[in-house]
Design a protein around this motif. Sequence first.
Motif, PDB file in Angstrom:
ATOM      1  N   LEU A 118       8.666   3.801  -2.990  1.00  0.00           N
ATOM      2  CA  LEU A 118       7.777   3.775  -4.137  1.00  0.00           C
ATOM      3  C   LEU A 118       8.548   4.242  -5.362  1.00  0.00           C
ATOM      4  O   LEU A 118       9.140   5.314  -5.355  1.00  0.00           O
ATOM      5  CB  LEU A 118       6.567   4.685  -3.907  1.00  0.00           C
ATOM      6  N   ARG A 119       8.540   3.439  -6.406  1.00  0.00           N
ATOM      7  CA  ARG A 119       9.294   3.746  -7.614  1.00  0.00           C
ATOM      8  C   ARG A 119       8.454   4.395  -8.696  1.00  0.00           C
ATOM      9  O   ARG A 119       8.983   4.988  -9.616  1.00  0.00           O
ATOM     10  CB  ARG A 119       9.961   2.488  -8.149  1.00  0.00           C
ATOM     11  N   VAL A 120       7.127   4.265  -8.598  1.00  0.00           N
ATOM     12  CA  VAL A 120       6.247   4.883  -9.589  1.00  0.00           C
ATOM     13  C   VAL A 120       4.897   5.170  -8.943  1.00  0.00           C
ATOM     14  O   VAL A 120       4.416   4.392  -8.128  1.00  0.00           O
ATOM     15  CB  VAL A 120       6.078   3.990 -10.847  1.00  0.00           C
ATOM     16  N   VAL A 121       4.313   6.324  -9.277  1.00  0.00           N
ATOM     17  CA  VAL A 121       2.976   6.710  -8.819  1.00  0.00           C
ATOM     18  C   VAL A 121       2.227   7.237 -10.044  1.00  0.00           C
ATOM     19  O   VAL A 121       2.727   8.128 -10.732  1.00  0.00           O
ATOM     20  CB  VAL A 121       3.034   7.793  -7.720  1.00  0.00           C
ATOM     21  N   HIS A 122       1.057   6.661 -10.311  1.00  0.00           N
ATOM     22  CA  HIS A 122       0.279   7.077 -11.486  1.00  0.00           C
ATOM     23  C   HIS A 122      -1.195   7.133 -11.114  1.00  0.00           C
ATOM     24  O   HIS A 122      -1.721   6.198 -10.494  1.00  0.00           O
ATOM     25  CB  HIS A 122       0.491   6.104 -12.642  1.00  0.00           C
ATOM     26  N   PHE A 123      -1.879   8.218 -11.513  1.00  0.00           N
ATOM     27  CA  PHE A 123      -3.312   8.356 -11.276  1.00  0.00           C
ATOM     28  C   PHE A 123      -4.064   8.101 -12.579  1.00  0.00           C
ATOM     29  O   PHE A 123      -3.709   8.648 -13.619  1.00  0.00           O
ATOM     30  CB  PHE A 123      -3.653   9.752 -10.748  1.00  0.00           C
ATOM     31  N   ALA A 124      -5.109   7.254 -12.510  1.00  0.00           N
ATOM     32  CA  ALA A 124      -5.949   6.970 -13.679  1.00  0.00           C
ATOM     33  C   ALA A 124      -7.274   7.702 -13.505  1.00  0.00           C
ATOM     34  O   ALA A 124      -8.092   7.308 -12.672  1.00  0.00           O
ATOM     35  CB  ALA A 124      -6.176   5.476 -13.805  1.00  0.00           C
ATOM     36  N   PRO A 125      -7.501   8.779 -14.260  1.00  0.00           N
ATOM     37  CA  PRO A 125      -8.719   9.584 -14.082  1.00  0.00           C
ATOM     38  C   PRO A 125     -10.023   8.813 -14.310  1.00  0.00           C
ATOM     39  O   PRO A 125     -10.988   9.018 -13.584  1.00  0.00           O
ATOM     40  CB  PRO A 125      -8.577  10.698 -15.125  1.00  0.00           C
ATOM     41  N   ALA A 126     -10.062   7.904 -15.277  1.00  0.00           N
ATOM     42  CA  ALA A 126     -11.303   7.193 -15.585  1.00  0.00           C
ATOM     43  C   ALA A 126     -11.775   6.327 -14.416  1.00  0.00           C
ATOM     44  O   ALA A 126     -12.964   6.266 -14.110  1.00  0.00           O
ATOM     45  CB  ALA A 126     -11.123   6.338 -16.831  1.00  0.00           C
ATOM     46  N   SER A 127     -10.844   5.666 -13.738  1.00  0.00           N
ATOM     47  CA  SER A 127     -11.215   4.779 -12.628  1.00  0.00           C
ATOM     48  C   SER A 127     -11.090   5.455 -11.265  1.00  0.00           C
ATOM     49  O   SER A 127     -11.501   4.880 -10.256  1.00  0.00           O
ATOM     50  CB  SER A 127     -10.333   3.527 -12.633  1.00  0.00           C
ATOM     51  N   GLN A 128     -10.469   6.659 -11.237  1.00  0.00           N
ATOM     52  CA  GLN A 128     -10.216   7.371  -9.975  1.00  0.00           C
ATOM     53  C   GLN A 128      -9.361   6.528  -9.023  1.00  0.00           C
ATOM     54  O   GLN A 128      -9.546   6.546  -7.818  1.00  0.00           O
ATOM     55  CB  GLN A 128     -11.525   7.768  -9.294  1.00  0.00           C
ATOM     56  N   ARG A 129      -8.424   5.794  -9.599  1.00  0.00           N
ATOM     57  CA  ARG A 129      -7.529   4.948  -8.799  1.00  0.00           C
ATOM     58  C   ARG A 129      -6.086   5.403  -8.949  1.00  0.00           C
ATOM     59  O   ARG A 129      -5.678   5.949  -9.970  1.00  0.00           O
ATOM     60  CB  ARG A 129      -7.658   3.489  -9.220  1.00  0.00           C
ATOM     61  N   LEU A 130      -5.331   5.133  -7.886  1.00  0.00           N
ATOM     62  CA  LEU A 130      -3.917   5.470  -7.852  1.00  0.00           C
ATOM     63  C   LEU A 130      -3.136   4.164  -7.926  1.00  0.00           C
ATOM     64  O   LEU A 130      -3.432   3.222  -7.193  1.00  0.00           O
ATOM     65  CB  LEU A 130      -3.586   6.224  -6.563  1.00  0.00           C
ATOM     66  N   TYR A 131      -2.138   4.117  -8.792  1.00  0.00           N
ATOM     67  CA  TYR A 131      -1.303   2.933  -8.971  1.00  0.00           C
ATOM     68  C   TYR A 131       0.101   3.259  -8.477  1.00  0.00           C
ATOM     69  O   TYR A 131       0.715   4.215  -8.955  1.00  0.00           O
ATOM     70  CB  TYR A 131      -1.267   2.517 -10.443  1.00  0.00           C
ATOM     71  N   CYS A 132       0.588   2.481  -7.499  1.00  0.00           N
ATOM     72  CA  CYS A 132       1.883   2.752  -6.871  1.00  0.00           C
ATOM     73  C   CYS A 132       2.750   1.498  -6.926  1.00  0.00           C
ATOM     74  O   CYS A 132       2.351   0.437  -6.432  1.00  0.00           O
ATOM     75  CB  CYS A 132       1.701   3.159  -5.419  1.00  0.00           C
TER      76      CYS A 132
END
Length: 154
Positions: A118-132
């Motif tokens: 995994l090269r990037v991990v980001h959490f989006a608080p508004a959608s409660q989703r994790l982007y990897c």
Amino acid sequence: ARSPGYAEVVAGDGFVICSDIEGGLFEYDATTCELRAHRAYQPSVIEHTQRVVGGRLQRFSEAVSGLEGTFGGAPRLALCQDTVYLGGRDGIVTAYAACGLNILVRARLSDASQTLGLRVVHFAPASQRLYCGVLSTLHVLSTPALKGVAKLRG
């Protein structure tokens, strides 16, 4: 617990979580800066290789661990309230409890035939989703269960 240096850091209410390049996590008290917990990366993917040495075929097995890349670059550690998400070189994202660093859930995102970190991990608080991000694919996961929602391909 000692580390050659921290590659990632996130801060929450009353705590700071650091990760070294080997994927080890360190939890510190935000006020006193005292180490509260340490957890070494727990590999779950074994890479099998073979090569010819001196005319003989030798087989090797090695656990895949640590973070993809080196110090700096895109974040591989994300924080959502009391959950810390770490994306590893083994293609697995792991959710840890922020206090105590206990493993809550793990999800494998790379193809079983090839280990891609995994090269990037980001959490989006508004959608409660994790982007990897794994190569040119961005995996969208629901939290806290880490269930796949979508794959965005570049």
